[in-house]
Motif scaffolding. Structure first.
Motif, PDB file in Angstrom:
ATOM      1  N   PRO A  14      49.634 -39.410 -29.884  1.00  0.00           N
ATOM      2  CA  PRO A  14      48.980 -38.127 -29.310  1.00  0.00           C
ATOM      3  C   PRO A  14      48.926 -37.327 -30.576  1.00  0.00           C
ATOM      4  CG  PRO A  14      51.141 -38.802 -28.355  1.00  0.00           C
ATOM      5  CD  PRO A  14      51.042 -39.623 -29.582  1.00  0.00           C
ATOM      6  N   ASP A  15      48.135 -36.152 -30.235  1.00  0.00           N
ATOM      7  CA  ASP A  15      47.659 -34.979 -31.103  1.00  0.00           C
ATOM      8  C   ASP A  15      48.754 -34.031 -31.541  1.00  0.00           C
ATOM      9  OD1 ASP A  15      46.299 -32.240 -30.259  1.00  0.00           O
ATOM     10  OD2 ASP A  15      46.954 -33.844 -28.898  1.00  0.00           O
ATOM     11  N   THR A  16      48.725 -33.386 -32.462  1.00  0.00           N
ATOM     12  CA  THR A  16      50.024 -32.281 -32.691  1.00  0.00           C
ATOM     13  C   THR A  16      50.163 -31.060 -31.853  1.00  0.00           C
ATOM     14  OG1 THR A  16      48.796 -31.409 -34.508  1.00  0.00           O
ATOM     15  CG2 THR A  16      50.413 -33.329 -35.099  1.00  0.00           C
ATOM     16  N   LYS A  17      48.838 -30.493 -31.435  1.00  0.00           N
ATOM     17  CA  LYS A  17      48.998 -29.416 -30.858  1.00  0.00           C
ATOM     18  C   LYS A  17      48.962 -29.518 -29.323  1.00  0.00           C
ATOM     19  CE  LYS A  17      46.023 -25.165 -30.608  1.00  0.00           C
ATOM     20  NZ  LYS A  17      44.799 -24.238 -31.231  1.00  0.00           N
ATOM     21  N   PHE A  18      47.992 -30.307 -28.632  1.00  0.00           N
ATOM     22  CA  PHE A  18      48.117 -30.658 -27.246  1.00  0.00           C
ATOM     23  C   PHE A  18      48.837 -31.720 -26.696  1.00  0.00           C
ATOM     24  CE2 PHE A  18      43.858 -28.639 -28.236  1.00  0.00           C
ATOM     25  CZ  PHE A  18      44.255 -27.673 -27.527  1.00  0.00           C
ATOM     26  N   LYS A  19      49.360 -32.616 -27.461  1.00  0.00           N
ATOM     27  CA  LYS A  19      50.259 -33.616 -27.403  1.00  0.00           C
ATOM     28  C   LYS A  19      49.606 -34.716 -26.196  1.00  0.00           C
ATOM     29  CE  LYS A  19      54.176 -32.021 -29.310  1.00  0.00           C
ATOM     30  NZ  LYS A  19      53.288 -31.200 -30.478  1.00  0.00           N
ATOM     31  N   SER A  20      48.179 -34.905 -26.527  1.00  0.00           N
ATOM     32  CA  SER A  20      47.336 -35.892 -25.816  1.00  0.00           C
ATOM     33  C   SER A  20      46.696 -36.909 -26.604  1.00  0.00           C
ATOM     34  CB  SER A  20      46.386 -34.882 -25.191  1.00  0.00           C
ATOM     35  OG  SER A  20      45.322 -35.694 -24.548  1.00  0.00           O
ATOM     36  N   LYS A  21      46.903 -38.028 -26.035  1.00  0.00           N
ATOM     37  CA  LYS A  21      46.332 -39.187 -26.697  1.00  0.00           C
ATOM     38  C   LYS A  21      44.639 -39.036 -26.482  1.00  0.00           C
ATOM     39  CE  LYS A  21      49.460 -42.704 -26.892  1.00  0.00           C
ATOM     40  NZ  LYS A  21      50.051 -44.136 -26.687  1.00  0.00           N
ATOM     41  N   LEU A  22      44.067 -38.679 -25.365  1.00  0.00           N
ATOM     42  CA  LEU A  22      42.819 -38.175 -25.338  1.00  0.00           C
ATOM     43  C   LEU A  22      42.177 -37.453 -26.186  1.00  0.00           C
ATOM     44  CD1 LEU A  22      40.168 -39.004 -23.628  1.00  0.00           C
ATOM     45  CD2 LEU A  22      41.000 -36.946 -22.277  1.00  0.00           C
ATOM     46  N   VAL A  23      42.812 -36.240 -26.756  1.00  0.00           N
ATOM     47  CA  VAL A  23      42.283 -35.402 -27.704  1.00  0.00           C
ATOM     48  C   VAL A  23      42.548 -36.262 -29.197  1.00  0.00           C
ATOM     49  CG1 VAL A  23      42.996 -33.494 -29.121  1.00  0.00           C
ATOM     50  CG2 VAL A  23      43.042 -33.284 -26.576  1.00  0.00           C
ATOM     51  N   SER A  24      43.491 -36.863 -29.342  1.00  0.00           N
ATOM     52  CA  SER A  24      43.623 -37.687 -30.529  1.00  0.00           C
ATOM     53  C   SER A  24      42.424 -38.591 -30.586  1.00  0.00           C
ATOM     54  CB  SER A  24      44.933 -38.390 -30.381  1.00  0.00           C
ATOM     55  OG  SER A  24      45.141 -39.107 -31.894  1.00  0.00           O
ATOM     56  N   LYS A  25      41.975 -39.518 -29.582  1.00  0.00           N
ATOM     57  CA  LYS A  25      40.885 -40.288 -29.524  1.00  0.00           C
ATOM     58  C   LYS A  25      39.583 -39.622 -29.792  1.00  0.00           C
ATOM     59  CE  LYS A  25      41.429 -43.424 -26.479  1.00  0.00           C
ATOM     60  NZ  LYS A  25      41.575 -44.266 -25.078  1.00  0.00           N
ATOM     61  N   PHE A  26      39.459 -38.537 -29.088  1.00  0.00           N
ATOM     62  CA  PHE A  26      38.218 -37.639 -29.639  1.00  0.00           C
ATOM     63  C   PHE A  26      38.086 -37.104 -31.115  1.00  0.00           C
ATOM     64  CE2 PHE A  26      35.603 -33.724 -29.623  1.00  0.00           C
ATOM     65  CZ  PHE A  26      34.549 -33.936 -28.645  1.00  0.00           C
ATOM     66  N   VAL A  27      39.343 -36.723 -31.579  1.00  0.00           N
ATOM     67  CA  VAL A  27      39.120 -36.286 -32.877  1.00  0.00           C
ATOM     68  C   VAL A  27      39.108 -37.504 -33.947  1.00  0.00           C
ATOM     69  CG1 VAL A  27      40.953 -35.477 -34.855  1.00  0.00           C
ATOM     70  CG2 VAL A  27      40.866 -34.244 -32.578  1.00  0.00           C
ATOM     71  N   ASN A  28      39.474 -38.646 -33.530  1.00  0.00           N
ATOM     72  CA  ASN A  28      39.310 -40.063 -34.388  1.00  0.00           C
ATOM     73  C   ASN A  28      37.702 -40.190 -34.257  1.00  0.00           C
ATOM     74  OD1 ASN A  28      41.687 -40.179 -34.969  1.00  0.00           O
ATOM     75  ND2 ASN A  28      42.368 -41.800 -33.862  1.00  0.00           N
ATOM     76  N   CYS A  29      37.182 -40.090 -33.202  1.00  0.00           N
ATOM     77  CA  CYS A  29      35.735 -40.064 -33.001  1.00  0.00           C
ATOM     78  C   CYS A  29      35.014 -39.148 -33.834  1.00  0.00           C
ATOM     79  CB  CYS A  29      35.183 -40.362 -31.430  1.00  0.00           C
ATOM     80  SG  CYS A  29      35.850 -41.908 -30.735  1.00  0.00           S
ATOM     81  N   LEU A  30      35.375 -37.865 -33.748  1.00  0.00           N
ATOM     82  CA  LEU A  30      34.691 -36.684 -34.600  1.00  0.00           C
ATOM     83  C   LEU A  30      34.847 -37.086 -36.032  1.00  0.00           C
ATOM     84  CD1 LEU A  30      33.117 -33.852 -34.189  1.00  0.00           C
ATOM     85  CD2 LEU A  30      35.700 -32.992 -33.898  1.00  0.00           C
ATOM     86  N   MET A  31      35.945 -37.538 -36.577  1.00  0.00           N
ATOM     87  CA  MET A  31      36.131 -37.721 -37.756  1.00  0.00           C
ATOM     88  C   MET A  31      35.115 -38.460 -38.690  1.00  0.00           C
ATOM     89  SD  MET A  31      39.722 -39.427 -39.767  1.00  0.00           S
ATOM     90  CE  MET A  31      39.620 -40.801 -38.433  1.00  0.00           C
ATOM     91  N   SER A  32      34.683 -38.058 -39.900  1.00  0.00           N
ATOM     92  CA  SER A  32      33.893 -38.662 -40.546  1.00  0.00           C
ATOM     93  C   SER A  32      34.326 -38.703 -41.993  1.00  0.00           C
ATOM     94  CB  SER A  32      32.398 -38.045 -40.625  1.00  0.00           C
ATOM     95  OG  SER A  32      32.587 -36.720 -41.431  1.00  0.00           O
TER      96      SER A  32
END
Length: 160
Positions: A14-32
């Motif tokens: 999970p991401d650090t701010k929202f503690k959500s796996k969905l947010v973490s997945k989104f950030v991973n897709c956004l990452m380049s």
């Protein structure tokens, strides 16, 4: 000995701010280019902008709402029957719904030019929350395509 492939879902933190796996997945897709901290900053800045604009709704709730608004329920798949290829409407699995929604939002934000990415992403998130914008248009087009080809739904009996 054969290699055992595992889903990356198991390893997703999970991401650090929202503690959500969905947010973490989104950030991973956004990452380049492996720059996760940059992708996180872009996402968090965009969410800050959106929460200020929308007001009395939590950021995580807004994010889950936009993903649900953009998720497609049906899509068309090409199926070859005899000598002809048909566009057959099929139901979209839950995992694919999520990944398509994430992809469409990110691509819509990347397509807009001339401003920093966090502002473009914030605009797209706000539009998706209001059920308008490029990502929602993509979803509607997918649904229209499936609706137009529902006469070929009887070809969906076999796996694709």
């Amino acid at each position: 000995m054969a290699l055992a492939y595992r889903s990356t879902e198991v390893f997703l933190q999970p991401d650090t701010k929202f503690k959500s796996k969905l947010v973490s997945k989104f950030v991973n897709c956004l990452m380049s280019k492996g720059k996760k901290s940059v992708a996180e900053k872009v996402f968090y800045d965009a969410m800050d902008i959106v929460t200020k604009k929308i007001g009395d709704v939590e950021a995580l709730e807004i994010f889950e709402t936009i993903i649900n608004n953009v998720k497609p329920l049906v899509e068309v798949r090409s199926k070859r029957v005899g000598g002809a290829t048909y566009q057959v409407p099929v139901e979209v699995p839950k995992q694919r719904q999520q990944s398509l929604a994430i992809r469409w939002i990110i691509n819509a934000a990347k397509a807009k030019k001339g401003r920093p990415m966090f502002q473009r992403l914030a605009d797209e998130i706000e539009d998706a929350y209001k059920k308008q914008g490029t990502a929602i248009t993509q979803r509607e087009n997918t649904h229209k395509m499936a609706e137009a080809n529902k006469a070929f739904a009887h070809f969906a009996w076999s796996k694709f």
